[in-house]
Scaffold this active site. Structure first.
Site, short mmCIF file in Angstrom:
data_model
loop_
_atom_site.label_atom_id
_atom_site.label_comp_id
_atom_site.label_asym_id
_atom_site.label_seq_id
_atom_site.Cartn_x
_atom_site.Cartn_y
_atom_site.Cartn_z
N LYS A 182 -0.28 13.15 -12.86
CA LYS A 182 -0.52 11.84 -12.31
C LYS A 182 -1.62 11.09 -13.07
O LYS A 182 -2.86 11.61 -12.76
CB LYS A 182 -0.60 11.50 -10.89
CG LYS A 182 0.60 12.21 -10.12
CD LYS A 182 0.41 11.79 -8.64
CE LYS A 182 1.52 12.26 -7.86
NZ LYS A 182 1.47 11.95 -6.43
N ARG A 230 -0.21 1.86 2.89
CA ARG A 230 1.03 2.82 3.17
C ARG A 230 0.70 4.23 2.91
O ARG A 230 0.39 4.24 1.68
CB ARG A 230 1.99 2.10 2.38
CG ARG A 230 3.49 2.48 3.03
CD ARG A 230 4.67 2.01 2.22
NE ARG A 230 4.81 2.70 0.98
CZ ARG A 230 4.84 2.20 -0.24
NH1 ARG A 230 4.92 0.82 -0.51
NH2 ARG A 230 4.95 2.77 -1.39
N LYS A 274 -5.75 8.51 -7.63
CA LYS A 274 -5.11 9.55 -7.46
C LYS A 274 -6.06 10.78 -7.39
O LYS A 274 -5.87 11.77 -6.91
CB LYS A 274 -3.99 9.90 -8.60
CG LYS A 274 -2.79 9.01 -8.86
CD LYS A 274 -2.03 8.85 -7.50
CE LYS A 274 -0.86 8.07 -7.62
NZ LYS A 274 -0.90 6.69 -7.59
N GLU A 285 -0.92 2.60 -10.30
CA GLU A 285 0.17 2.39 -9.21
C GLU A 285 1.20 1.73 -9.67
O GLU A 285 1.39 1.11 -10.76
CB GLU A 285 -0.62 1.33 -8.30
CG GLU A 285 -1.85 1.92 -7.49
CD GLU A 285 -1.47 3.05 -6.76
OE1 GLU A 285 -0.32 3.02 -6.06
OE2 GLU A 285 -2.37 3.92 -6.49
N GLY A 286 2.32 1.72 -8.58
CA GLY A 286 3.57 0.90 -8.95
C GLY A 286 4.63 1.69 -9.54
O GLY A 286 5.52 1.11 -9.93
N GLU A 300 1.23 10.34 -1.74
CA GLU A 300 0.21 9.69 -2.14
C GLU A 300 -0.14 8.55 -0.85
O GLU A 300 0.52 8.25 -0.27
CB GLU A 300 0.40 8.77 -3.39
CG GLU A 300 1.63 7.61 -3.19
CD GLU A 300 1.50 6.36 -3.99
OE1 GLU A 300 0.20 6.34 -4.66
OE2 GLU A 300 2.21 5.70 -4.28
N ARG A 306 12.51 5.29 1.27
CA ARG A 306 13.28 5.28 -0.04
C ARG A 306 13.78 6.29 -0.59
O ARG A 306 13.40 7.46 -0.29
CB ARG A 306 12.06 4.97 -1.17
CG ARG A 306 11.52 3.24 -0.76
CD ARG A 306 10.34 3.34 -1.87
NE ARG A 306 9.42 4.39 -1.35
CZ ARG A 306 8.04 4.44 -2.32
NH1 ARG A 306 7.88 3.84 -3.42
NH2 ARG A 306 7.17 5.34 -1.78
N ASN A 322 -1.73 4.50 -0.49
CA ASN A 322 -1.69 3.19 -1.29
C ASN A 322 -2.63 2.43 -0.62
O ASN A 322 -2.51 1.89 0.45
CB ASN A 322 -0.37 2.56 -1.33
CG ASN A 322 0.53 3.33 -2.19
OD1 ASN A 322 0.61 3.61 -3.51
ND2 ASN A 322 1.66 4.07 -1.50
N SER A 348 3.77 -2.49 -0.62
CA SER A 348 4.95 -3.43 -0.82
C SER A 348 6.11 -2.79 0.18
O SER A 348 6.15 -1.73 0.86
CB SER A 348 5.34 -3.80 -1.95
OG SER A 348 5.91 -2.56 -2.75
P1 ADP Z 1 2.86 5.54 -7.72
O1 ADP Z 1 1.29 5.20 -7.05
O2 ADP Z 1 3.02 5.11 -8.87
O3 ADP Z 1 3.78 4.87 -6.69
P2 ADP Z 1 3.15 8.13 -6.68
O4 ADP Z 1 2.00 9.38 -6.57
O5 ADP Z 1 3.90 7.71 -5.52
O6 ADP Z 1 2.61 6.99 -7.72
O7 ADP Z 1 4.34 8.93 -7.47
C1 ADP Z 1 5.41 8.24 -7.91
C2 ADP Z 1 6.77 9.17 -7.38
O8 ADP Z 1 6.80 10.44 -8.04
C3 ADP Z 1 6.87 9.17 -5.96
O9 ADP Z 1 7.30 8.00 -5.38
C4 ADP Z 1 7.58 10.50 -5.86
O10 ADP Z 1 9.34 10.33 -5.80
C5 ADP Z 1 7.32 11.21 -7.10
N1 ADP Z 1 6.17 12.10 -6.67
C6 ADP Z 1 4.83 12.12 -6.76
N2 ADP Z 1 4.10 13.01 -6.43
C7 ADP Z 1 4.98 14.02 -5.94
C8 ADP Z 1 4.96 15.29 -5.47
N3 ADP Z 1 3.94 15.99 -5.36
N4 ADP Z 1 6.33 15.96 -5.15
C9 ADP Z 1 7.45 15.21 -5.44
N5 ADP Z 1 7.41 14.18 -6.07
C10 ADP Z 1 6.36 13.48 -6.33
MG MG Z 2 1.10 4.13 -5.39
MG MG Z 3 4.41 5.88 -4.75
#
Ligand code: ADP
Ligand code: MG
Ligand code: MG
Length: 514
Positions: free
Chosen positions: A403, A134, A341, A407-408, A153, A490, A155, A160
């Site tokens: 970051k 995803r 990441k 994950e999660g 990001e 979401r 995945n 999920s």
């Molecule tokens: P995970 O793998 O834990 O889901 P993410 O990279 O998706 O990690 O980060 C979690 C959340 O943080 C995302 O769903 C988003 O809401 C926020 N986020 C992450 N990166 C960014 C970004 N560059 N700009 C704005 N929000 C972000």
């Molecule tokens: Mg993720």
């Molecule tokens: Mg995420």
């Protein structure tokens, strides 16, 4: 982005209208499996000792507007993104170089790499890998005011909510069109009633990927031959079970494939590899039917993505046991690592080394540039780097997120917290983190969410779009199946930094294209 689209969306609800709509959503959710098991925060300890309760998934009452150009571009790029991550996974040397930079500072990554090395030493017996991916995005409001698709990001493990997001789409669409005539569920609004949310074939896409792997496994490697099955490896305390059941139901009913669930803590008890069979088939003996034995063609991991699933050496033994088997893994350890990441940061780096073109040989350069334009600036934190400068300066940190390789949801550090957080860590650990510029989605939209404890929240929101894709490939790089389809939206309060539905920050939403 036109202010007018959002200015009065969604329509105001009178107290009676809101009560009616909340009741409709609550009931529709349970009637149709748009549900989760409740968290201990909702059901106090001891109240649900038999684990019988379920509640609605957190969900928005209205679908949220999302720019059509961004939605179409994300959809158009999914298969090339699938190919990119399959290609990275096939390049053990390149991935290994990245992982080696993390081993000293990240035990979880180090242990995953150890699993790979152990199986490599013995020799892998399965040359096929399955990805159920995803790719997550936000519609960034650029300086010109136009929305631009930017990736949050990618995945590669336990992607999920395909099951539940398809149901959210179904719910909003039904509320809009049923009964025929003027909607009795929603007050009229030109945006809401201009069209029905786009079809969401996430369940079909993801289960077809699993079915394709099951078929590609071929005949039983056991003598005498055993019946074949797919196994979902799940967390023992998983609350998002109905999302997973949507996929297993489809596999059973449409593809006629037996599917079993094995908790990660039970892997070593319920599955085994016969020591006298060098093909290393993974056999599964259902505890409820110990006289029957199945051979596992495909392992779908909805666990083992987090250090929480690896609390003892026994969990790592279980992971190694699965990895060395002949079952097709979704994902392999290498494919899981490709989702770090750090990999996304290196791909986005404008260093002069064009990793993207190297991984996508033969792909139309204009398509590669479209992929590249979805990257937001990302940095490492090495000494004297731009990333370090941006992260430690309180002013520039405000426009960034930090970051780790996790994950999660719930793992990132945001904005003003970044400098202090970094200073609290030994400098030697900083290389385990990447700094990413914040994507800035339009925040002038509103929505109303029904949380899973029944609370109703209305306010300014921002949305994150995920597109699902599946790919089956040989370790030579040959692709046997590459497909995309279905999405997840979401939505969270605009002041909330984190995302993630399971982590408790966002609500599942539908899409209204404009
Ligand atoms: P995970 O793998 O834990 O889901 P993410 O990279 O998706 O990690 O980060 C979690 C959340 O943080 C995302 O769903 C988003 O809401 C926020 N986020 C992450 N990166 C960014 C970004 N560059 N700009 C704005 N929000 C972000
Ligand atoms: Mg993720
Ligand atoms: Mg995420």
């Amino acid at each position: 982005m036109t202010q007018s689209i959002y200015s009065n969306y969604p329509p105001e609800l009178s107290a009676a209208q809101q009560k009616f709509l909340v009741t409709a959503v609550k009931d529709w959710a349970i009637q149709n499996g748009l549900a989760v098991r409740p968290s201990p925060a909702i059901v106090p300890a001891g109240t649900d000792q038999n684990g019988v309760l379920a509640t609605n998934a957190p969900v928005t009452l209205f679908p949220s507007p999302f720019p059509r150009t961004c939605f179409d571009e994300a959809t158009a790029l999914q298969e090339i993104y699938n190919e990119l991550y399959a290609s990275i996974t096939c390049n053990e040397e390149w991935l290994g170089d990245i992982v080696k930079g993390l081993i000293e500072v990240d035990d979880f990554v180090a242990n995953l790499w150890k699993v790979h090395l152990a199986v490599k030493k013995e020799g892998y017996v399965q040359n096929l890998s399955l990805g159920l991916f995803r790719s997550d995005y936000m519609a960034h409001v650029s300086a010109t005011g136009d929305p631009a698709l930017k990736q949050v990001e990618f995945n590669t493990i336990s992607s999920s909510f395909g099951g539940l997001s398809a149901r959210v789409r179904q719910m909003h669409a039904e509320f809009l069109t049923s009964p025929p005539g003027p909607s009795i569920n929603y007050p009229f609004h030109p945006l809401l009633h201009s069209e029905v949310p786009p079809e969401n074939p996430a369940v079909e896409t993801l289960s077809s990927g699993l079915a394709r792997a099951h078929e590609a496994y071929g005949v039983s490697k056991s003598t005498p031959a055993l019946p074949l099955c797919v196994v979902f490896v799940v967390q023992a305390t998983e609350r998002n079970v109905f999302d997973q059941h949507a996929l297993s139901e489809q596999l059973k009913k449409v593809h006629n494939i037996p599917v079993f669930r094995v908790a990660s803590v039970d892997v070593l008890e319920q599955t085994f590899i016969p020591s006298d069979n060098s093909a290393r088939p993974l056999l599964y003996r259902p505890p409820h039917s110990p006289e029957s034995t199945f051979e596992v063609t495909t392992l779908y991991l909805r666990a083992f993505y987090s250090p929480d699933d690896h609390t003892s050496s026994r969990d790592w033994d279980a992971r190694t046991h699965l990895e060395r088997s002949a079952a097709i893994k979704c994902p392999t350890v290498l494919n899981q690592l490709s989702g770090c990441k750090k990999v996304q940061q290196v791909l986005a780096e404008p260093t002069g080394l064009d990793h993207l073109s190297a991984f996508l040989k033969g792909v139309d350069p204009s398509l590669i540039e479209r992929v590249r334009s979805t990257f937001a600036p990302q940095y490492d934190l090495s000494a004297n780097s731009k990333g370090r400068e941006l992260a430690l300066n309180p002013e520039t940190a405000m426009n960034h997120v930090l970051k780790p390789q996790r994950e999660g949801g719930g793992n990132n550090i945001y904005k003003s917290d970044i400098p202090g957080f970094l200073q609290s860590l030994p400098e030697s650990d900083w290389m385990g983190w990447v700094l990413m510029e914040l994507i800035n989605p339009a925040a002038n939209a509103q929505n109303v969410a029904l949380r899973n404890d029944g609370e109703v929240l209305r306010g300014d929101v921002i949305s994150e779009l995920g597109i699902y894709g599946t790919i089956l490939w040989e370790d030579t790089g040959k692709i046997l199946h590459n497909n995309h389809g279905g999405y997840l939206l979401r939505t969270k309060g605009k002041e909330v930094n984190e995302g993630g539905v399971a982590a408790g920050f966002s609500s599942l939403d539908g899409v209204l294209l404009f």
